[in-house]
Design a protein around this motif. Structure first.
Motif, mmCIF file in Angstrom:
data_model
loop_
_atom_site.group_PDB
_atom_site.id
_atom_site.type_symbol
_atom_site.label_atom_id
_atom_site.label_comp_id
_atom_site.label_asym_id
_atom_site.label_seq_id
_atom_site.Cartn_x
_atom_site.Cartn_y
_atom_site.Cartn_z
ATOM 1 N N GLU A 61 46.294 29.073 74.243
ATOM 2 C CA GLU A 61 47.647 28.625 73.924
ATOM 3 C C GLU A 61 48.551 28.598 75.151
ATOM 4 N N GLU A 64 47.729 25.342 76.984
ATOM 5 C CA GLU A 64 48.432 24.231 76.344
ATOM 6 C C GLU A 64 49.914 24.224 76.703
ATOM 7 N N ARG A 96 43.288 40.584 73.329
ATOM 8 C CA ARG A 96 42.855 39.238 73.675
ATOM 9 C C ARG A 96 41.663 39.222 74.625
ATOM 10 N N SER A 102 35.643 33.025 68.742
ATOM 11 C CA SER A 102 36.277 32.944 67.429
ATOM 12 C C SER A 102 37.440 33.929 67.316
ATOM 13 N N THR A 105 40.374 32.653 69.466
ATOM 14 C CA THR A 105 41.043 31.536 68.800
ATOM 15 C C THR A 105 41.946 32.032 67.682
ATOM 16 N N ARG A 106 41.440 32.976 66.892
ATOM 17 C CA ARG A 106 42.238 33.506 65.777
ATOM 18 C C ARG A 106 43.478 34.232 66.285
ATOM 19 N N SER A 108 44.972 33.860 69.125
ATOM 20 C CA SER A 108 45.899 32.952 69.797
ATOM 21 C C SER A 108 46.851 32.300 68.809
ATOM 22 N N GLN A 109 46.443 32.272 67.538
ATOM 23 C CA GLN A 109 47.299 31.718 66.481
ATOM 24 C C GLN A 109 48.125 32.804 65.798
ATOM 25 N N GLU A 110 47.508 33.987 65.610
ATOM 26 C CA GLU A 110 48.207 35.072 64.914
ATOM 27 C C GLU A 110 49.225 35.764 65.808
ATOM 28 N N THR A 111 48.854 36.016 67.050
ATOM 29 C CA THR A 111 49.741 36.705 68.003
ATOM 30 C C THR A 111 49.744 35.925 69.316
ATOM 31 N N PRO A 112 50.353 34.738 69.329
ATOM 32 C CA PRO A 112 50.318 33.891 70.525
ATOM 33 C C PRO A 112 51.007 34.540 71.721
ATOM 34 N N ARG A 114 52.797 34.437 75.657
ATOM 35 C CA ARG A 114 53.816 33.679 76.367
ATOM 36 C C ARG A 114 53.613 33.880 77.863
#
Length: 361
Positions: A61, A64, A96, A102, A105-106, A108-112, A114
């Protein structure tokens, strides 16, 4: 990838000083995360770490976000952080570093994560490392003028009084202290040419166990520290371990009369091969597990919880010391049962969104 400054690059470092210095300096909050140098060349992004090992795969993330919010060709120095409930959460960030794609990836969505930028090493075809920090900071502000969360530009000031306010206030949002950078300073990789001012506090803790040192079975590697909580339970809060070689052997001999079994010990689960889920949240074995040292033996020798030691620490993360504490002195005058969380200083509450701006959870 072809940039004026190519990976790997060792980050410029800071030396500790007891108070905020004055002079021709720029002051910034000291972030509590993973120091990272981000290299971007068009669609290519690489994230380097302090030990020069790439961290790109762990933070998709951030990759991106860098592609969406930074100049097409640049090298940025900064910190990767994770925010939750208005403050930084280093323990969540540590999760992280994991081999499973897997899981990464999970999370990175739940606790992105910065990225907080605080220096600019290269822009376009220009190597900026030889320019003074004042010029690099001005170029960084211009380069990230349109950046949006989760890419952030760290706040900066030349006002020492405001930096002192930051030092007092920002800890409540999980920050480490303040960094002071000479305005005329060039970028010096792996050199301590900046200054860092961190919180230093003391606490009286119970010594409830030890681990042997790698040098041999008759030397102390670390002492396990505990504090009593409101329920009267001795909670594991961290370790101390920076002892000279001769002192490690002396400590081993001195502690032998206090060696006990796990039966009846406050951390009895530490002697079990398979502690329960509830116990793994409290045992020194699990709470000091390191994702950077997988397989490290963290079992310990239990001690009667009779000794009290005064330690120096910077700040708490949850109910534990954020970093390894430092030995200050023995406290034979203290009752171990008086070593509670109540003695700890509470930082002023402060919302991370007030530091980074809108869009911060």
């Amino acid at each position: 990838m072809q940039l004026p400054v190519m990976p790997p690059v060792k980050p410029m470092l800071a030396k500790s000083v007891p108070t905020i210095p004055t002079g021709e300096l720029s002051y910034e909050p000291k972030w509590d995360g993973f120091r990272s140098i981000v290299f971007r060349d068009g669609d290519e992004v690489e994230i380097g770490s302090r030990n020069e090992k790439p961290m790109t795969r762990y933070f998709p993330e951030v990759v991106e976000a860098v592609l969406a919010n930074t100049p097409e060709r640049c090298v940025l120095d900064g910190e990767i952080v994770v925010a939750a409930n208005g403050r930084l959460e280093f323990e969540v960030l540590q999760q992280r570093i994991h081999p499973a794609v897997s899981r990464i990836t999970r999370l990175s969505q739940e606790t992105p994560a910065r990225f907080v930028a605080f220096d600019l090493l290269a822009l376009g075809e220009d190597d900026l490392t030889g320019q003074p920090f004042a010029a690099r900071r001005a170029a960084l502000e211009k380069a990230l003028a349109g950046a949006q969360a989760p890419v952030h530009l760290t706040p900066a000031t030349r006002d020492a009084a405001l930096a002192q306010d930051w030092f007092s206030q920002f800890e409540g949002a999980g920050l480490d202290g303040v960094v002071a950078k000479p305005l005329a300073g060039t970028y010096t990789p792996d050199k301590r040419t900046m200054f860092k001012i961190k919180h230093q506090r003391t606490a009286d803790c119970v010594v409830a166990g030890y681990r042997v040192h790698k040098s041999g079975p008759d030397s102390i590697g670390s002492l396990l520290l505990g504090l009593y909580n409101d329920d009267g339970r001795l909670a594991s809060v961290g370790v101390i371990g920076a002892f000279p070689a001769a002192r490690r052997k002396e400590l081993f001999s001195e502690l032998q009369p206090l060696v006990t079994t796990f039966e009846g010990h406050p951390w009895a689960w530490g002697g079990q091969d398979q502690p329960s889920q509830e116990e793994t949240s409290r045992t020194p074995r699990s709470s000091e597990y390191s994702r950077w040292n997988v397989g490290k033996d963290l079992s310990f020798v239990p001690l009667e919880p009779d000794l009290v030691v005064e330690v120096r620490y910077e700040h708490m993360e949850g109910d534990r010391f954020r970093h390894t504490a430092q030995f200050n002195r023995w406290r034979p005058d203290r009752d171990p049962r008086s070593c509670t969380y109540e003695q700890l200083e509470e930082p002023v509450s402060f919302d991370l969104a007030d530091i980074l701006g809108q869009g911060t959870p």
